[in-house]
Design a protein around this motif. Structure first.
Motif, PDB file in Angstrom:
ATOM      1  N   ASN A 111     -11.830  -3.953  -9.451  1.00 19.35           N
ATOM      2  CA  ASN A 111     -12.315  -2.690 -10.161  1.00 19.35           C
ATOM      3  C   ASN A 111     -10.621  -2.454 -11.416  1.00 19.35           C
ATOM      4  O   ASN A 111     -10.947  -1.796 -12.507  1.00 19.35           O
ATOM      5  N   ALA A 112      -9.911  -2.055 -11.084  1.00 18.91           N
ATOM      6  CA  ALA A 112      -8.566  -2.135 -12.115  1.00 18.91           C
ATOM      7  C   ALA A 112      -8.174  -3.461 -12.956  1.00 18.91           C
ATOM      8  O   ALA A 112      -8.716  -4.916 -12.913  1.00 18.91           O
ATOM      9  N   PRO A 113      -7.863  -3.033 -13.791  1.00 17.78           N
ATOM     10  CA  PRO A 113      -7.494  -3.167 -14.591  1.00 17.78           C
ATOM     11  C   PRO A 113      -6.331  -4.751 -14.659  1.00 17.78           C
ATOM     12  O   PRO A 113      -5.391  -4.741 -14.376  1.00 17.78           O
ATOM     13  N   ILE A 114      -6.830  -6.068 -15.559  1.00 21.10           N
ATOM     14  CA  ILE A 114      -5.492  -6.494 -15.032  1.00 21.10           C
ATOM     15  C   ILE A 114      -4.904  -6.992 -16.453  1.00 21.10           C
ATOM     16  O   ILE A 114      -5.397  -7.332 -17.011  1.00 21.10           O
ATOM     17  N   GLY A 115      -3.349  -7.530 -15.924  1.00 17.64           N
ATOM     18  CA  GLY A 115      -2.297  -7.973 -17.040  1.00 17.64           C
ATOM     19  C   GLY A 115      -2.033  -8.944 -16.192  1.00 17.64           C
ATOM     20  O   GLY A 115      -2.793  -9.852 -15.393  1.00 17.64           O
ATOM     21  N   LEU A 159      -3.919  -7.766  -4.001  1.00 17.10           N
ATOM     22  CA  LEU A 159      -4.532  -7.178  -4.792  1.00 17.10           C
ATOM     23  C   LEU A 159      -5.276  -5.841  -4.538  1.00 17.10           C
ATOM     24  O   LEU A 159      -5.479  -5.127  -5.435  1.00 17.10           O
ATOM     25  N   ARG A 160      -5.953  -6.152  -3.891  1.00 15.61           N
ATOM     26  CA  ARG A 160      -7.235  -5.507  -3.037  1.00 15.61           C
ATOM     27  C   ARG A 160      -6.188  -3.977  -2.640  1.00 15.61           C
ATOM     28  O   ARG A 160      -5.878  -3.024  -2.774  1.00 15.61           O
ATOM     29  N   LYS A 161      -5.269  -4.611  -0.987  1.00 20.64           N
ATOM     30  CA  LYS A 161      -4.582  -3.584  -0.730  1.00 20.64           C
ATOM     31  C   LYS A 161      -3.917  -2.712  -2.057  1.00 20.64           C
ATOM     32  O   LYS A 161      -3.811  -0.951  -2.107  1.00 20.64           O
ATOM     33  N   ALA A 162      -2.997  -3.012  -3.475  1.00 22.04           N
ATOM     34  CA  ALA A 162      -1.856  -2.405  -4.508  1.00 22.04           C
ATOM     35  C   ALA A 162      -3.627  -1.511  -5.207  1.00 22.04           C
ATOM     36  O   ALA A 162      -3.110  -0.244  -5.615  1.00 22.04           O
ATOM     37  N   GLN A 163      -4.465  -2.237  -5.420  1.00 21.30           N
ATOM     38  CA  GLN A 163      -5.589  -0.899  -6.134  1.00 21.30           C
ATOM     39  C   GLN A 163      -5.497  -0.214  -5.249  1.00 21.30           C
ATOM     40  O   GLN A 163      -6.601   1.004  -5.610  1.00 21.30           O
ATOM     41  N   ASP A 164      -6.517  -0.645  -3.872  1.00 27.19           N
ATOM     42  CA  ASP A 164      -6.566   0.701  -2.898  1.00 27.19           C
ATOM     43  C   ASP A 164      -5.670   2.085  -2.628  1.00 27.19           C
ATOM     44  O   ASP A 164      -5.889   2.993  -2.813  1.00 27.19           O
ATOM     45  N   ALA A 165      -4.151   1.572  -3.246  1.00 25.48           N
ATOM     46  CA  ALA A 165      -2.986   2.439  -2.743  1.00 25.48           C
ATOM     47  C   ALA A 165      -3.177   3.015  -3.795  1.00 25.48           C
ATOM     48  O   ALA A 165      -2.820   3.804  -4.416  1.00 25.48           O
ATOM     49  N   TYR A 191       0.527  -0.983   0.264  1.00 26.60           N
ATOM     50  CA  TYR A 191      -0.087   0.151   0.124  1.00 26.60           C
ATOM     51  C   TYR A 191       0.621   0.949   0.224  1.00 26.60           C
ATOM     52  O   TYR A 191       0.419   2.393  -0.640  1.00 26.60           O
ATOM     53  N   ASP A 192       1.945   1.717   0.582  1.00 26.80           N
ATOM     54  CA  ASP A 192       2.441   2.791   1.024  1.00 26.80           C
ATOM     55  C   ASP A 192       3.282   2.449  -0.223  1.00 26.80           C
ATOM     56  O   ASP A 192       3.607   4.135  -1.138  1.00 26.80           O
ATOM     57  N   SER A 193       3.950   1.598  -1.233  1.00 25.81           N
ATOM     58  CA  SER A 193       4.672   1.892  -2.219  1.00 25.81           C
ATOM     59  C   SER A 193       4.230   2.029  -2.921  1.00 25.81           C
ATOM     60  O   SER A 193       4.374   3.360  -3.639  1.00 25.81           O
ATOM     61  N   PHE A 194       2.698   2.422  -3.226  1.00 21.35           N
ATOM     62  CA  PHE A 194       2.055   2.089  -4.772  1.00 21.35           C
ATOM     63  C   PHE A 194       1.174   3.901  -4.004  1.00 21.35           C
ATOM     64  O   PHE A 194       1.069   4.653  -5.060  1.00 21.35           O
ATOM     65  N   ALA A 195       1.186   4.039  -3.450  1.00 25.80           N
ATOM     66  CA  ALA A 195       0.327   5.280  -2.648  1.00 25.80           C
ATOM     67  C   ALA A 195       2.257   6.151  -2.391  1.00 25.80           C
ATOM     68  O   ALA A 195       1.332   7.430  -2.880  1.00 25.80           O
ATOM     69  N   PHE A 196       2.664   6.628  -2.724  1.00 23.30           N
ATOM     70  CA  PHE A 196       3.872   7.292  -2.854  1.00 23.30           C
ATOM     71  C   PHE A 196       4.140   6.987  -4.419  1.00 23.30           C
ATOM     72  O   PHE A 196       4.027   8.587  -4.739  1.00 23.30           O
ATOM     73  N   LEU A 197       3.896   5.967  -5.284  1.00 24.91           N
ATOM     74  CA  LEU A 197       4.109   6.177  -6.562  1.00 24.91           C
ATOM     75  C   LEU A 197       3.189   7.199  -7.594  1.00 24.91           C
ATOM     76  O   LEU A 197       3.669   8.404  -8.150  1.00 24.91           O
ATOM     77  N   ILE A 232      -3.310  -3.848 -12.228  1.00 26.57           N
ATOM     78  CA  ILE A 232      -2.946  -5.354 -11.040  1.00 26.57           C
ATOM     79  C   ILE A 232      -2.727  -6.263 -12.684  1.00 26.57           C
ATOM     80  O   ILE A 232      -3.169  -7.213 -13.060  1.00 26.57           O
ATOM     81  N   VAL A 233      -1.038  -6.626 -12.016  1.00 25.56           N
ATOM     82  CA  VAL A 233      -0.472  -7.438 -13.445  1.00 25.56           C
ATOM     83  C   VAL A 233      -0.460  -8.670 -12.402  1.00 25.56           C
ATOM     84  O   VAL A 233       0.621  -9.407 -11.415  1.00 25.56           O
TER      85      VAL A 233
END
Length: 538
Positions: free
Chosen positions: A199-203, A162-168, A127-133, A173-174
């Motif tokens: 909800n995020a697109p998938i790779g 996956l949900r954590k990355a999406q929430d951030a 979560y922290d890493s993707f929120a930072f980007l 999401i690959v």
């Protein structure tokens, strides 16, 4: 086209982890430009701070006007730290890339064993890493490492990752089959379920350890993935990554998805072979779509049929991917092969022509001696043109000497001395090389370059020696196969003799004959003679 698929190329990052592949910063720049012409959407260049080559690449690539998004690679922040203080994340932002891929653990086994942290801390790292980007306006792609293994072992935790990355705020999401052990049916079922949860697109990112990377990628797309990650020619760690040279045409031609433009698709074969040359990795001859044998025909029944309609033995028109149909000629081939090959070259030949039978007998005799023309198309073309009197002598060998010397404590050196007659002028030339064949090549080229400057536009790219009669030991007859390239085209020539130097000479001379013949057709503005070229070997 019904749907658009985003093509994410990781040749410059994941591909370089393949055994024997090492790219300089210059190499990476050249490949990035070639990939951009192919029309891929993302080019993953590496980690901006991991090594000097990647640092130089990201500094230089910023000044290129590319349509693809240059993408940096990194991992989620270190455990028990802050994203704002993570050196890897800071270097990604400082590199100025528009997009970045972060890899994170989605298998609880890896969290405990590799990261040696808690499941909760791993979620916080993601979560922290993707929120930072996202705070720094970088398009963020989450590569969920070992996702399929993680999902099969602990689906609830894998999904929570996956949900954590999406929430951030992750934009993609690959799902990664990092160990390459998942089956297509499993990939399809799991991607279908994940699509319903996010909800995020998938790779999809697959590896080829079970020879299923391409099949798994296609299964994921059928289940709803809209980004595919892979490499040109399938380069990558262990058994390689998913091969984009198969994925792109399968998606676009067979499955009605849109990946690149039709014109860009026609550059696929050239791209694959160009990158193979830059990476110094020989392409498998039977590689689907882009391999030299992908549309090659040897059996007489097959050739007879494709002369009537190519659909009889070809699943697509090779021109769609920039490849071409090839008819192989050997002692096993029938008249149809000779007729087809001659017609391809514009030679006046038909099934009742005595010349056909004469050439067929000549080929059978040569193959009995050890020649092999199915792997030497250039030598075959020269043989046919010689038979029809279309070749012109442009040089005649008068003498050739080889000196090989080794002194105590030094490497062995070779020197070739050639005396040739070119258009009535005698040329005497000597050249050194790191071996006899290299010295021969250097001496002959130096002899001819003042008459034919275009001889410097191509080079030898592969050299193979095969012993034909093993029982004769050191006196055995050998066959030399030589591959040459001008970075756009590749051709193969053959030579046979009891002497490996003489066999190499034959293959070398044919290589130069063929190159000059084709360059004379292409470049009508050349100052060299306009007649068709030919070399005589005595």
């Amino acid at each position: 086209m019904a749907n658009t698929i985003s093509i994410f190329d990781t040749t410059l990052r994941d591909g370089t982890q393949g055994e024997g592949i090492s790219l300089s910063a210059d190499d990476k720049i050249k490949i990035a430009q070639k990939l951009d012409l192919l029309g891929v959407h993302y080019i993953e260049g590496g980690n901006p701070g991991s090594n000097s080559k990647d640092i130089e690449f990201f500094q230089r690539v910023k000044h290129l006007k590319l349509g693809a998004k240059i993408t940096a690679f990194g991992s989620t922040r270190r455990k028990n730290s802050l994203a704002e203080q993570d050196s890897s994340l800071l270097r990604i932002v400082e590199s100025g890339v528009p997009a970045a891929t972060l890899v994170g653990k989605s298998w609880d086994f890896h969290v405990h064993t590799a990261l040696q942290t808690t499941l909760e801390e791993n979620l916080a790292m993601i979560y922290d890493s993707f929120a930072f980007l996202k705070r720094n306006d970088v398009e963020a792609i989450f590569d969920a490492e070992h996702f399929f293994d993680g999902y099969k072992h602990n689906p609830e935790y894998a999904l929570s990752v996956l949900r954590k990355a999406q929430d951030a705020g992750a934009d993609w999401i690959v799902l990664c089959d990092t160990n390459g052990g998942t089956l297509p049916s499993e990939v399809h079922d799991i991607v279908t379920r994940i699509r319903m949860e996010l909800n995020a697109p998938i790779g999809i990112h697959t590896h080829n350890d079970c020879e299923l990377a391409v099949a798994n990628t296609l299964a994921a797309v059928q289940a709803g993935a809209r980004q595919v990650q892979g490499t040109i020619n399938g380069y990558g760690e262990r058994c390689g990554n998913a091969n984009l040279c198969s994925i792109i045409p399968n998606l676009q031609i067979k499955m009605n998805y849109r990946c690149v433009s039709d014109d860009q698709l026609q550059s696929l074969t050239n791209t694959a072979r160009y990158i193979s040359e830059i990476a110094n990795v020989h392409m498998p001859v039977a590689q689907p779509y882009v391999g030299n044998a992908a549309f090659a025909h040897k059996g007489g029944i097959h050739v007879s049929a494709i002369m009537k309609d190519s659909k009889t033995y070809e699943h697509i028109r090779p021109e769609l991917v920039g490849n071409k149909q090839r008819v192989l000629v050997s002692e096993l081939a029938g008249q149809s092969n000779i007729i087809s090959k001659a017609q391809e070259l514009g030679l006046d030949i038909n099934a009742n022509n005595d010349k056909t039978k004469e050439i067929m007998e000549r080929i059978k005799d040569l193959e009995h001696q050890g020649y092999q023309f199915e792997g030497a198309d250039a030598s075959l073309e020269l043989l046919l043109r010689d038979a029809f009197g279309e070749m012109k002598e442009i040089f005649k060998l008068e003498s050739l000497k080889m000196i090989v010397e080794k002194t105590n404590g030094n490497h062995m050196n070779a020197e070739a001395i050639v005396k040739v007659n070119v258009e009535g002028q005698t040329v005497y030339m000597a050249a050194e090389g790191n071996g006899p064949v290299n010295a021969l090549n250097n001496a002959l080229r130096k002899s001819l370059e003042q008459f034919y400057p275009s001889i410097n536009d191509f080079h030898l790219s592969d050299y193979k020696v095969r012993v034909i009669d093993e029982k004769d030991a050191t006196a055995a007859k050998v066959r030399v196969l030589m591959e040459s390239t001008d970075f756009k085209n590749t051709w193969n020539t053959v030579g046979v003799s009891n002497n490996v130097i003489e066999a190499s000479w034959e293959a070398l001379v044919d290589s130069i004959r063929y190159a000059l013949l084709n360059m004379s057709r292409i470049d009508n503005a050349m100052d060299e003679p306009r007649e068709q070229f030919g070399l005589v070997n005595h």
